[in-house]
Scaffold this motif. Structure first.
Motif, mmCIF file in Angstrom:
data_model
loop_
_atom_site.group_PDB
_atom_site.id
_atom_site.type_symbol
_atom_site.label_atom_id
_atom_site.label_comp_id
_atom_site.label_asym_id
_atom_site.label_seq_id
_atom_site.Cartn_x
_atom_site.Cartn_y
_atom_site.Cartn_z
ATOM 1 N N GLY A 7 0.709 -1.394 -0.315
ATOM 2 C CA GLY A 7 0.040 -0.218 0.027
ATOM 3 C C GLY A 7 0.707 1.026 -0.210
ATOM 4 O O GLY A 7 0.329 2.907 -0.292
ATOM 5 N N GLU A 8 2.253 1.057 -0.006
ATOM 6 C CA GLU A 8 3.432 2.524 -0.342
ATOM 7 C C GLU A 8 4.148 2.022 -0.364
ATOM 8 O O GLU A 8 4.782 0.523 -0.774
ATOM 9 C CB GLU A 8 3.406 2.798 0.919
ATOM 10 N N SER A 9 4.507 2.283 -0.981
ATOM 11 C CA SER A 9 6.454 2.736 -2.277
ATOM 12 C C SER A 9 7.160 2.750 -0.927
ATOM 13 O O SER A 9 7.561 4.572 -0.604
ATOM 14 C CB SER A 9 5.923 3.520 -3.457
ATOM 15 N N SER A 10 8.528 2.463 -0.660
ATOM 16 C CA SER A 10 9.829 2.544 0.447
ATOM 17 C C SER A 10 10.121 3.025 -0.895
ATOM 18 O O SER A 10 10.849 4.158 -0.399
ATOM 19 C CB SER A 10 10.404 1.251 0.168
ATOM 20 N N LEU A 11 10.544 3.559 -2.287
ATOM 21 C CA LEU A 11 11.633 4.113 -3.018
ATOM 22 C C LEU A 11 10.602 5.070 -2.972
ATOM 23 O O LEU A 11 11.463 6.455 -2.850
ATOM 24 C CB LEU A 11 11.324 3.387 -3.961
ATOM 25 N N LEU A 12 9.730 5.533 -3.054
ATOM 26 C CA LEU A 12 8.669 7.289 -3.021
ATOM 27 C C LEU A 12 9.059 7.996 -1.918
ATOM 28 O O LEU A 12 9.040 9.323 -1.699
ATOM 29 C CB LEU A 12 7.539 6.719 -3.055
#
Length: 563
Positions: A71-76
């Motif tokens: 549900g989320e992006s570590s890169l972003l």
DNA sequence: GCCGTTTTCGGCCCGACTGTTTTCAGTCG
């Protein structure tokens, strides 16, 4: 989680990478991946492996998979930690791109629009290396106009271009001109308007354009490109004039008609052939080839002529477009109004205007009794109208005139005429004209009960939106498309340029039965058909999917067969 | 970061205008 969310993620990553001055190709890789996902016609659940899509490799696939699972992006998240969100807003300022924003942030720590505005007003930016007085001024103006920057709906754009065309027609040293850009592609909205002008008198043109009633100011003044601010009442929009003098005309027209994605795809194809496309022609072995028409240009690459409306995300170049619907395929208009309700012309006048357009059949569809503001027809008046239509139909050999209605779907889902009345009609359209504020459940209940009625053949302007003015009611589009198939009900693409409803986004690549109609309340409105066709073409819709491409005989059979 | 078969490394679409430079970077479409 929808496909749109993933597209947004990839674009956000690209923006933040850009602000971090990452390798430009890495940045554009994320943008390309987002575009590839957008082009793909499958829904999220239908995509098995993201790296099967051209433009998405191992790295991006992993980013997407993590995002879907977590549900989320570590890169972003990492990028957001390093880079204040205010910087992304700064890149929206005309004249200020990622590189300058990054430079300002690194040297001054400025990270919000307010801080930037103060900095500019204090005249401090011009002291930084690489910036000057003029740049500071331009950025401040861009910042102040940021809230003014808007896109205009297609019907406003049509009006503006007609005003400009009238002005250009009066300059006798202009050999020829054409509108280009998104307005030529009949986009729903445009942020600016482009014209290609063929003339040897660029200097004179720059002098003359300044005298036009709509002229506000110059944005650029070059011998090849002159840009002005157009102002008329509250309308303010940039207009670019590309000035050419020779055989490059059609290359320039093609180039500036775009879309950008369409042209990128073409230039890739050219490169594979060791050729180079630019706005002056096609370079082959150092020689520049020019063309006498756009069709000739496309033909050079063994490609068909693409109607401007179709030139969108580039995928049109990789499919067979020979079955995509065109204006010539339309044999009738099956949604129009007369003086019986709120139309401006009587039945006979509408019939004759449609004969003139070469139509083989039409359906007269006035409003039903609930819509009293539009003089909707009572049961008795409807029965009387049916009788009149039958008589008129008998008088004309060249066209079939059918009796129909555009019937209101009432707030509770009941219909405005009883089945006993509906069975007297040849064709029944149902639509929503009231209680727009209902919940999605209530709206879908109304649509469902109409679609399940055995006489309702099609739903008009299914979302009720007005471009740039009204969102429309809360329609669950996926559910609507599914219902349409299950109930054998046709969905309309309303061609009125204020509506274009359903929109091209909604129908893009969908295997669903549609009909395109003008909803004409005036003879001049019959002309709107071209905007509806543009919408279908952007959606890559085949003619077999469009009810009113049927021949006269086929349509008659369709009426007789019933639902 | 993605792609490909003459390449697994070295490319990746193209040009105009502006402003700040003194040969070009940044921005835009």
């Amino acid at each position: 989680m929808t496909k749109k969310d993933i597209i947004r993620l990839l674009e956000d990553i690209a923006t933040y990478l850009e602000l971090n001055l990452e390798n430009g190709f890495r940045v554009s890789a994320y943008r390309k991946a987002a575009a590839a996902l957008e082009r793909d016609q499958r829904s999220l659940s239908e995509i098995e492996s993201f790296s099967d899509i051209k433009g998405i490799g191992k790295g991006t696939r992993e980013v997407i998979e993590e995002y879907i699972e977590a549900g989320e992006s570590s890169l972003l998240n990492e990028l957001k930690e390093e880079t204040p969100v205010g910087l992304t807003y700064m890149t929206k300022i005309p004249g200020l791109g990622a590189k300058r924003v990054a430079k300002i942030y690194k040297t001054t720590g400025i990270s919000t629009l307010d801080e930037l505005e103060n900095f500019l007003r204090e005249g401090k930016l011009q002291k930084l290396p690489g910036f000057g007085k003029k740049t500071e001024e331009n950025i401040l103006n861009g910042l102040l106009e940021l809230s003014d920057v808007k896109r205009y709906p297609i019907n406003t754009v049509i009006h503006i271009s007609e005003t400009i065309e009238e002005f250009l027609n009066n300059l006798d040293y202009i050999e020829t001109f054409d509108i280009a850009g998104s307005a030529r592609r009949l986009a729903e909205t445009s942020g600016d308007i482009d014209f290609i002008v063929k003339t040897n008198e660029a200097e004179q043109f720059i002098k003359d354009i300044e005298t036009a009633s709509f002229f506000k100011s110059f944005i650029a003044k070059g011998e090849k490109k002159t840009s002005i601010m157009y102002e008329e009442g509250l309308t303010k929009i940039q207009v670019d004039f590309r000035l050419v003098s020779g055989d490059e005309y059609y290359s320039t027209l093609q180039h500036f008609t775009g879309s950008k994605e369409h042209n990128v795809r073409l230039r890739q194809i050219a490169k594979e052939r060791n050729e180079k496309i630019n706005e002056y022609g096609v370079e082959h072995d150092g020689e520049v080839i020019t063309f006498k028409s756009e069709a000739e240009f496309y033909n050079h690459f063994d490609l068909p002529f693409y109607p401007p409306a179709m030139r969108e995300n580039g995928s049109e170049i990789d499919i067979d477009i020979s079955n995509i619907v065109t204006l010539d395929d339309i044999k009738g208009d099956i949604h129009m109004h007369t003086t019986y309700s709120d139309g401006a012309y009587n039945i006979r006048e509408m019939v004759e205007a449609c004969i003139e357009r070469g139509y083989e059949y039409i359906v007269i569809t006035d409003h039903s009794k609930n819509l009293s503001v539009a003089n909707g027809l009572s049961d008795e008046r409807l029965l009387k109208q049916i009788e009149e239509i039958r008589k008129i139909n008998d008088e004309y050999n060249e066209i079939d005139v059918y009796a129909g209605t555009e019937m209101d779907i009432l707030a509770d889902g009941t219909l405005d005429y009883s089945d006993d009345i509906l069975k007297e009609l040849d064709y029944v359209i149902a639509s929503i004209h009231s209680n727009f504020n209902q919940t999605a459940e209530e709206i879908m209940h109304r649509l469902k009960s109409a679609m399940e009625n055995p006489y309702v053949r099609h739903i008009a302007h299914p979302t009720g939106r007005l471009i740039g003015r009204r969102e429309g009611y809360k329609v669950d589009i996926e559910a609507l498309l599914k219902l349409a198939k299950e109930t054998n009900t046709i969905l309309e693409v309303n061609a009125n340029p204020q509506r274009l409803d359903l929109s091209s986004d909604v129908i893009y690549g969908k295997d669903v039965m549609l009909t395109v109609n003008t909803d004409a309340h005036h003879i001049d409105h019959l002309e709107f058909m071209k905007y509806g066709i543009a919408t279908l073409q952007k959606g890559l819709i085949n003619k077999a999917q469009v009810l009113n491409t049927k021949t006269r005989k086929e349509f008659k059979q369709f009426i007789e067969d019933g639902k």
